[in-house]
Design a protein around this motif. Sequence first.
Motif, PDB file in Angstrom:
ATOM      1  N   PHE A   1      37.241   4.780 -54.818  1.00 39.94           N
ATOM      2  CA  PHE A   1      35.819   4.677 -55.286  1.00 39.94           C
ATOM      3  C   PHE A   1      35.207   3.353 -54.980  1.00 39.94           C
ATOM      4  O   PHE A   1      34.072   3.190 -55.634  1.00 39.94           O
ATOM      5  N   ASP A   2      35.642   2.384 -54.329  1.00 39.77           N
ATOM      6  CA  ASP A   2      35.208   1.249 -54.115  1.00 39.77           C
ATOM      7  C   ASP A   2      34.826   0.466 -55.526  1.00 39.77           C
ATOM      8  O   ASP A   2      33.341   0.052 -55.691  1.00 39.77           O
ATOM      9  N   GLY A   3      35.507   0.352 -56.299  1.00 30.69           N
ATOM     10  CA  GLY A   3      35.286  -0.515 -57.610  1.00 30.69           C
ATOM     11  C   GLY A   3      34.953  -1.748 -57.486  1.00 30.69           C
ATOM     12  O   GLY A   3      35.113  -2.578 -56.293  1.00 30.69           O
ATOM     13  N   ILE A   4      34.162  -2.352 -58.298  1.00 29.49           N
ATOM     14  CA  ILE A   4      33.469  -3.593 -58.307  1.00 29.49           C
ATOM     15  C   ILE A   4      34.282  -4.476 -59.324  1.00 29.49           C
ATOM     16  O   ILE A   4      34.144  -4.329 -60.535  1.00 29.49           O
ATOM     17  N   TYR A   5      35.432  -5.650 -58.753  1.00 31.76           N
ATOM     18  CA  TYR A   5      35.996  -6.158 -59.666  1.00 31.76           C
ATOM     19  C   TYR A   5      35.368  -7.483 -60.219  1.00 31.76           C
ATOM     20  O   TYR A   5      34.674  -8.067 -59.507  1.00 31.76           O
ATOM     21  N   VAL A   6      35.326  -7.793 -61.309  1.00 28.69           N
ATOM     22  CA  VAL A   6      34.695  -9.019 -62.122  1.00 28.69           C
ATOM     23  C   VAL A   6      35.824  -9.854 -62.612  1.00 28.69           C
ATOM     24  O   VAL A   6      36.750  -9.504 -63.345  1.00 28.69           O
ATOM     25  N   LYS A   7      35.504 -10.967 -62.543  1.00 31.62           N
ATOM     26  CA  LYS A   7      36.487 -12.309 -63.044  1.00 31.62           C
ATOM     27  C   LYS A   7      36.070 -12.365 -64.428  1.00 31.62           C
ATOM     28  O   LYS A   7      34.840 -12.756 -64.785  1.00 31.62           O
ATOM     29  N   ARG A   8      36.668 -12.161 -65.418  1.00 36.55           N
ATOM     30  CA  ARG A   8      36.269 -12.180 -66.882  1.00 36.55           C
ATOM     31  C   ARG A   8      35.893 -13.632 -67.305  1.00 36.55           C
ATOM     32  O   ARG A   8      36.727 -14.754 -66.609  1.00 36.55           O
ATOM     33  N   ASP A   9      35.139 -14.101 -68.245  1.00 30.88           N
ATOM     34  CA  ASP A   9      34.967 -15.002 -69.006  1.00 30.88           C
ATOM     35  C   ASP A   9      34.294 -16.052 -67.946  1.00 30.88           C
ATOM     36  O   ASP A   9      34.268 -17.392 -68.061  1.00 30.88           O
ATOM     37  N   SER A  10      33.363 -15.658 -66.700  1.00 31.43           N
ATOM     38  CA  SER A  10      32.705 -16.488 -65.903  1.00 31.43           C
ATOM     39  C   SER A  10      31.808 -15.586 -65.336  1.00 31.43           C
ATOM     40  O   SER A  10      31.783 -14.645 -65.423  1.00 31.43           O
ATOM     41  N   LYS A  11      30.761 -16.484 -64.845  1.00 28.92           N
ATOM     42  CA  LYS A  11      29.817 -15.931 -63.937  1.00 28.92           C
ATOM     43  C   LYS A  11      30.283 -15.478 -62.731  1.00 28.92           C
ATOM     44  O   LYS A  11      30.003 -16.405 -61.535  1.00 28.92           O
ATOM     45  N   ASP A  12      30.406 -14.124 -62.561  1.00 27.54           N
ATOM     46  CA  ASP A  12      31.225 -13.965 -61.175  1.00 27.54           C
ATOM     47  C   ASP A  12      29.777 -13.451 -60.286  1.00 27.54           C
ATOM     48  O   ASP A  12      29.476 -12.333 -60.270  1.00 27.54           O
ATOM     49  N   VAL A  13      29.411 -14.382 -59.524  1.00 25.94           N
ATOM     50  CA  VAL A  13      28.301 -14.421 -58.543  1.00 25.94           C
ATOM     51  C   VAL A  13      28.580 -13.057 -57.624  1.00 25.94           C
ATOM     52  O   VAL A  13      27.805 -12.265 -57.065  1.00 25.94           O
ATOM     53  N   THR A  14      29.673 -13.265 -56.955  1.00 22.05           N
ATOM     54  CA  THR A  14      30.209 -12.017 -55.909  1.00 22.05           C
ATOM     55  C   THR A  14      30.031 -10.818 -56.551  1.00 22.05           C
ATOM     56  O   THR A  14      29.308  -9.928 -55.882  1.00 22.05           O
ATOM     57  N   ALA A  15      30.491 -10.380 -57.730  1.00 22.53           N
ATOM     58  CA  ALA A  15      30.370  -9.160 -58.045  1.00 22.53           C
ATOM     59  C   ALA A  15      28.857  -8.812 -58.592  1.00 22.53           C
ATOM     60  O   ALA A  15      28.364  -7.725 -58.349  1.00 22.53           O
ATOM     61  N   MET A  16      28.332  -9.758 -58.868  1.00 24.69           N
ATOM     62  CA  MET A  16      27.036  -9.724 -59.589  1.00 24.69           C
ATOM     63  C   MET A  16      25.980  -9.276 -58.096  1.00 24.69           C
ATOM     64  O   MET A  16      25.252  -8.201 -57.881  1.00 24.69           O
ATOM     65  N   LYS A  17      26.195  -9.882 -56.972  1.00 21.81           N
ATOM     66  CA  LYS A  17      25.565  -9.567 -55.647  1.00 21.81           C
ATOM     67  C   LYS A  17      26.089  -8.110 -55.136  1.00 21.81           C
ATOM     68  O   LYS A  17      25.220  -7.373 -54.670  1.00 21.81           O
ATOM     69  N   THR A  18      27.315  -7.798 -55.349  1.00 19.74           N
ATOM     70  CA  THR A  18      27.755  -6.660 -54.921  1.00 19.74           C
ATOM     71  C   THR A  18      27.030  -5.468 -55.624  1.00 19.74           C
ATOM     72  O   THR A  18      26.550  -4.505 -54.911  1.00 19.74           O
ATOM     73  N   THR A  19      26.951  -5.432 -56.753  1.00 18.85           N
ATOM     74  CA  THR A  19      26.379  -4.564 -57.798  1.00 18.85           C
ATOM     75  C   THR A  19      24.697  -4.212 -57.542  1.00 18.85           C
ATOM     76  O   THR A  19      24.292  -3.387 -57.359  1.00 18.85           O
ATOM     77  N   LEU A  20      23.997  -5.487 -57.256  1.00 20.91           N
ATOM     78  CA  LEU A  20      22.785  -5.648 -56.814  1.00 20.91           C
ATOM     79  C   LEU A  20      22.427  -4.748 -55.728  1.00 20.91           C
ATOM     80  O   LEU A  20      21.718  -3.900 -55.454  1.00 20.91           O
ATOM     81  N   LYS A  21      23.494  -5.140 -54.525  1.00 20.56           N
ATOM     82  CA  LYS A  21      23.100  -4.541 -53.374  1.00 20.56           C
ATOM     83  C   LYS A  21      23.463  -2.973 -53.240  1.00 20.56           C
ATOM     84  O   LYS A  21      22.972  -2.288 -52.583  1.00 20.56           O
ATOM     85  N   ALA A  22      24.579  -2.694 -54.200  1.00 23.66           N
ATOM     86  CA  ALA A  22      24.888  -1.274 -54.199  1.00 23.66           C
ATOM     87  C   ALA A  22      23.864  -0.392 -54.881  1.00 23.66           C
ATOM     88  O   ALA A  22      23.272   0.596 -54.280  1.00 23.66           O
ATOM     89  N   LEU A  23      23.139  -0.784 -55.928  1.00 25.01           N
ATOM     90  CA  LEU A  23      21.911  -0.300 -56.422  1.00 25.01           C
ATOM     91  C   LEU A  23      20.754  -0.279 -55.746  1.00 25.01           C
ATOM     92  O   LEU A  23      20.171   0.816 -55.546  1.00 25.01           O
ATOM     93  N   LYS A  24      20.422  -1.503 -54.804  1.00 26.19           N
ATOM     94  CA  LYS A  24      19.410  -1.363 -53.911  1.00 26.19           C
ATOM     95  C   LYS A  24      19.663  -0.308 -52.835  1.00 26.19           C
ATOM     96  O   LYS A  24      18.713   0.250 -52.084  1.00 26.19           O
ATOM     97  N   ASP A  25      20.813  -0.003 -52.493  1.00 27.18           N
ATOM     98  CA  ASP A  25      21.518   0.815 -51.421  1.00 27.18           C
ATOM     99  C   ASP A  25      21.107   2.355 -52.038  1.00 27.18           C
ATOM    100  O   ASP A  25      21.691   3.404 -51.328  1.00 27.18           O
ATOM    101  N   GLY A  26      20.818   2.433 -53.243  1.00 25.50           N
ATOM    102  CA  GLY A  26      20.676   3.870 -54.014  1.00 25.50           C
ATOM    103  C   GLY A  26      22.005   4.398 -54.365  1.00 25.50           C
ATOM    104  O   GLY A  26      21.966   5.506 -54.594  1.00 25.50           O
ATOM    105  N   GLU A  27      22.966   3.635 -54.623  1.00 23.88           N
ATOM    106  CA  GLU A  27      24.350   3.923 -55.262  1.00 23.88           C
ATOM    107  C   GLU A  27      24.378   4.207 -56.660  1.00 23.88           C
ATOM    108  O   GLU A  27      23.262   4.067 -57.199  1.00 23.88           O
ATOM    109  N   CYS A  28      25.535   4.679 -57.060  1.00 20.33           N
ATOM    110  CA  CYS A  28      25.455   4.901 -58.609  1.00 20.33           C
ATOM    111  C   CYS A  28      26.725   4.047 -58.903  1.00 20.33           C
ATOM    112  O   CYS A  28      28.009   3.984 -58.565  1.00 20.33           O
ATOM    113  N   VAL A  29      26.269   3.152 -60.175  1.00 19.94           N
ATOM    114  CA  VAL A  29      27.319   2.096 -60.496  1.00 19.94           C
ATOM    115  C   VAL A  29      27.952   2.391 -62.110  1.00 19.94           C
ATOM    116  O   VAL A  29      26.691   2.697 -62.935  1.00 19.94           O
ATOM    117  N   GLY A  30      29.035   2.183 -62.386  1.00 22.46           N
ATOM    118  CA  GLY A  30      29.376   2.408 -63.851  1.00 22.46           C
ATOM    119  C   GLY A  30      29.694   1.252 -64.491  1.00 22.46           C
ATOM    120  O   GLY A  30      30.092   0.257 -63.925  1.00 22.46           O
TER     121      GLY A  30
END
Length: 202
Positions: free
Chosen positions: A85-114
């Motif tokens: 299901f193409d999970g988006i993994y986050v590094k805890r206790d840090s500002k994970d820029v990669t995860a943030m960018k991936t999530t923003l792109k997924a939503l801008k592409d019309g996807e569903c994020v949990g």
Amino acid sequence: MKEFFKKIARVIVKTAIMFYCKIVYRAEIIGLENIPKDGPVLVCGNHRSYLDPPIIEASSKRDIRFMAKEELRKNKFLAFLGVIFDGIYVKRDSKDVTAMKTTLKALKDGECVGIFPEGTRNGLEKGEKVKDGAAFFATRTGAKVVPVGVSGGNKAFNKVTVKYGKPIDYSKYKGKKVEKEELDKITQNIMDNIIELTKSGN
């Protein structure tokens, strides 16, 4: 071709999970009509156990890309779901820029994020501060937020109820600078809706 097989695997896995949950937890799913059929959506639920992501994923009419802590990859089953299901993994206790960018792109592409705003299992009970991630992504992308409350199912054959609430629209904030205080209010509003659904699910 890889994506084709992944789609088939998703159907099989969702069916298997729902079959298991129906038999073992007598799962009842309420409010599926509240999930928009298309467009960017944030599914935000309470987080009590490892059962939450699979049952929400399996019961939803859409494929959900869950944000999850990186450590979950150590669990073979959850790691498998993350691949399917193409999970988006986050590094805890840090500002994970990669995860943030991936999530923003997924939503801008019309996807569903949990997202689980509590950030960890039983976060509210542990006194953890609820995270503003869902509020940030909703205001930044205009994605609708669908609150979901999971109740019951603490033990086998104890009925679990998954209740999806009506989508919340924060698109009026899109394109505007949203201050931390406002994000906190939106986060609280999302959590209030989630908590209310867990009560009405009993």
